[in-house]
Design an enzyme around this catalytic site. Sequence first.
Site, PDB file in Angstrom:
ATOM      1  N   SER A 187      11.337 115.977 -78.521  1.00  7.75           N
ATOM      2  CA  SER A 187      12.221 116.202 -79.670  1.00  7.75           C
ATOM      3  C   SER A 187      13.644 115.758 -79.345  1.00  7.75           C
ATOM      4  CB  SER A 187      12.204 117.678 -80.069  1.00  7.75           C
ATOM      5  OG  SER A 187      12.487 118.496 -78.947  1.00  7.75           O
TER       6      SER A 187
ATOM      7  N   ASN B 127      11.910 129.300 -76.176  1.00  3.55           N
ATOM      8  CA  ASN B 127      11.698 129.796 -77.544  1.00  3.55           C
ATOM      9  C   ASN B 127      12.914 130.539 -78.096  1.00  3.55           C
ATOM     10  OD1 ASN B 127       9.225 128.729 -77.084  1.00  3.55           O
ATOM     11  ND2 ASN B 127       8.115 130.679 -76.989  1.00  3.55           N
TER      12      ASN B 127
ATOM     13  N   THR C 219      23.024 120.130-127.238  1.00  6.95           N
ATOM     14  CA  THR C 219      21.747 120.714-126.819  1.00  6.95           C
ATOM     15  C   THR C 219      20.718 119.628-127.135  1.00  6.95           C
ATOM     16  OG1 THR C 219      21.239 121.690-128.970  1.00  6.95           O
ATOM     17  CG2 THR C 219      22.443 123.091-127.426  1.00  6.95           C
ATOM     18  N   HIS C 220      19.711 119.496-126.318  1.00  8.72           N
ATOM     19  CA  HIS C 220      18.732 118.398-126.462  1.00  8.72           C
ATOM     20  C   HIS C 220      19.419 117.031-126.425  1.00  8.72           C
ATOM     21  CE1 HIS C 220      15.927 121.537-128.037  1.00  8.72           C
ATOM     22  NE2 HIS C 220      17.045 122.000-128.572  1.00  8.72           N
TER      23      HIS C 220
ATOM     24  N   SER D  39      27.082  93.972-109.819  1.00  6.62           N
ATOM     25  CA  SER D  39      25.742  93.403-109.758  1.00  6.62           C
ATOM     26  C   SER D  39      25.824  92.020-109.116  1.00  6.62           C
ATOM     27  CB  SER D  39      25.177  93.293-111.167  1.00  6.62           C
ATOM     28  OG  SER D  39      24.213  92.253-111.236  1.00  6.62           O
TER      29      SER D  39
ATOM     30  N   LYS E  52      28.937  93.730-114.784  1.00 13.81           N
ATOM     31  CA  LYS E  52      28.479  95.084-114.490  1.00 13.81           C
ATOM     32  C   LYS E  52      29.407  95.909-113.619  1.00 13.81           C
ATOM     33  CE  LYS E  52      24.613  96.463-114.706  1.00 13.81           C
ATOM     34  NZ  LYS E  52      23.675  97.279-115.365  1.00 13.81           N
TER      35      LYS E  52
ATOM     36  N   ASN F  29      28.593  99.645-111.986  1.00 13.56           N
ATOM     37  CA  ASN F  29      27.539 100.665-111.954  1.00 13.56           C
ATOM     38  C   ASN F  29      27.989 101.961-111.274  1.00 13.56           C
ATOM     39  OD1 ASN F  29      25.753  98.812-113.136  1.00 13.56           O
ATOM     40  ND2 ASN F  29      25.223  97.963-111.141  1.00 13.56           N
TER      41      ASN F  29
ATOM     42  N   GLU G 117      24.372 108.074-109.164  1.00 13.58           N
ATOM     43  CA  GLU G 117      22.931 107.818-109.094  1.00 13.58           C
ATOM     44  C   GLU G 117      22.367 108.177-107.720  1.00 13.58           C
ATOM     45  OE1 GLU G 117      21.829 103.914-111.195  1.00 13.58           O
ATOM     46  OE2 GLU G 117      23.985 103.808-110.901  1.00 13.58           O
TER      47      GLU G 117
ATOM     48  N   GLN H  18       8.853 122.798 -83.888  1.00 11.44           N
ATOM     49  CA  GLN H  18       9.791 121.780 -83.423  1.00 11.44           C
ATOM     50  C   GLN H  18      10.154 120.832 -84.580  1.00 11.44           C
ATOM     51  OE1 GLN H  18       9.669 119.976 -79.376  1.00 11.44           O
ATOM     52  NE2 GLN H  18       8.803 118.218 -80.421  1.00 11.44           N
TER      53      GLN H  18
ATOM     54  N   LYS I 199      13.642 120.853 -87.276  1.00 14.20           N
ATOM     55  CA  LYS I 199      15.014 120.334 -87.195  1.00 14.20           C
ATOM     56  C   LYS I 199      15.308 119.102 -88.050  1.00 14.20           C
ATOM     57  CE  LYS I 199      15.006 122.569 -83.051  1.00 14.20           C
ATOM     58  NZ  LYS I 199      13.522 122.461 -83.100  1.00 14.20           N
TER      59      LYS I 199
HETATM   60  N1  ARG Z   1      11.704 121.532 -78.282  1.00 14.08           N
HETATM   61  C1  ARG Z   1      11.157 122.783 -78.659  1.00 14.08           C
HETATM   62  C2  ARG Z   1      11.436 123.038 -80.168  1.00 14.08           C
HETATM   63  O1  ARG Z   1      12.313 122.418 -80.690  1.00 14.08           O
HETATM   64  C3  ARG Z   1      11.739 123.887 -77.845  1.00 14.08           C
HETATM   65  C4  ARG Z   1      10.876 125.090 -77.734  1.00 14.08           C
HETATM   66  C5  ARG Z   1       9.663 124.768 -76.911  1.00 14.08           C
HETATM   67  N2  ARG Z   1       8.885 125.949 -76.670  1.00 14.08           N
HETATM   68  C6  ARG Z   1       7.664 125.881 -76.194  1.00 14.08           C
HETATM   69  N3  ARG Z   1       7.016 127.024 -76.041  1.00 14.08           N
HETATM   70  N4  ARG Z   1       7.063 124.745 -75.933  1.00 14.08           N
HETATM   71  O2  ARG Z   1      10.788 123.802 -80.812  1.00 14.08           O
END
Ligand code: ARG
Length: 459
Positions: free
Chosen positions: A24, A111, A156-157, A278, A284, A286, A291, A323, A326
């Site tokens: 990760s 963890n 409205t609408h 454009s 144009k 835009n 958007e 994981q 993120k």
């Molecule tokens: N890179 C892991 C994550 O983002 C860290 C935690 C890993 N924990 C484990 N028990 N393998 O979740």
Amino acid sequence: MAKKLWGGRFAKKTAELMDEFNASIGFDQKMYRQDILGSTAHAKMLAKQGIISQEDCDQIVSGLAQILEDIEAGKIEFKVEYEDIHMNVESVLTERIGEAGKRLHTARSRNDQVAVDFRMYLKEEILVIEELIADLKKAILEVAEANRETVMPGYTHLQRAQPVTLAYYVMAYYQMFKRDGERFEDCFKRTDYLPLGCGALAGTTYSTDRQFLAEELGFEHLCENAMDAVSDRDFALEFLSDCSILMMHLSRFCEELVVWSSSEFSFVEMDDAYSTGSSIMPQKKNPDVAELIRGKTGRTYGNMMTLFTIMKSLTLAYNKDMQEDKPPVFDSAETVRISLQIFTDMLRTLTFRKENMEAAARKGFTNATDAADYLVSKGLPFRECHEIIGNIVLHCLKRGIGIEELSLAELKEFSDKFEEDVYEKIDVRSCIAAKKSYGSTSFESVENMIRLAKEEMEE
Ligand code: ARG
């Protein structure tokens, strides 16, 4: 090949593809600062509790400070074999300071480490987003103050309905962004719980001081249950939901601006700095910003669904699926930040075509309800008045004129209750001014909204 921090139990090396798939670091390196702050606090706590020596702690703390500096100077190359930001930092630390570095991970698991990094990152993002929302509210307030008298049709609408002021219209959006600000503030409260010190899932056998960690890292509360602490991602789900609602509000505003900037409406003109041309059609201009924000709203909904789906069947406690939490969160945070910023800039540079807005309000029978109310004031029941004005509108449509263009004699053919004062009463400005209910579009009521908003902004 780098040695795995968890390699002891393994007889064989992981496959190269496994390293790549498992890692990760490609995205969680974004949390390098939080990771180092968390580790620094953890080392101090371990020393204070006599779990590691003060000497080791000092080495760890200065080693981490150096790593932070080197990362920011671009001197450290993260390695996929070290999997994530946590093991990258720890490995570099141990390479540099040896023995002491190996003591850092006492009484801690990745963890609780990842959970604390993630919460720290989000707390910072929430504060930035709150600032950006406050600035947007300020920009809206500026538009409102400059357009207290600007008359436009309310819809409205998407059909012309009743005349309102532009100040009133934009203050509706002010309310939405005010709620968004409150939602993020609320999300912050639930993010502000410290998971560090919870270990893998069951707590640790060391006499740690989690309260000390909370104070060092600026957390208001401790997570109460270690198993919940390492498996909870509600704060991230809440953040993604808040981002989605905020983006939905921005997107609605953008949709208005796209429509209003069309030649058919011509209510607004966007500044050249926030428009594009454009490659083929020379004429144009835009409204790309609007958007794109509308489009990016879809992304934030997707991010929200991603994490909801990741979490839905996970048993307690940590699972590697988590994981994947993120990327969607980082993406939504960045999307919301840049969208808020550019939208606010665009709004501040927008030109409102006030004459066109007022001209539109004077067409399309936006005064029909007030004409009916006029007859009510002369003693007729509302339903009857509705019917009479409906007939007048039908008549006017055939002739292509407005109600106010009929002579008194012509009006009297529909009802003998009409008097000379009707013309004054159904002028669009009078229609606006005559509103009495709390929160209405009347000039007075909008003045009150602006006053309340200013008071609130000053707080
Ligand atoms: N890179 C892991 C994550 O983002 C860290 C935690 C890993 N924990 C484990 N028990 N393998 O979740």
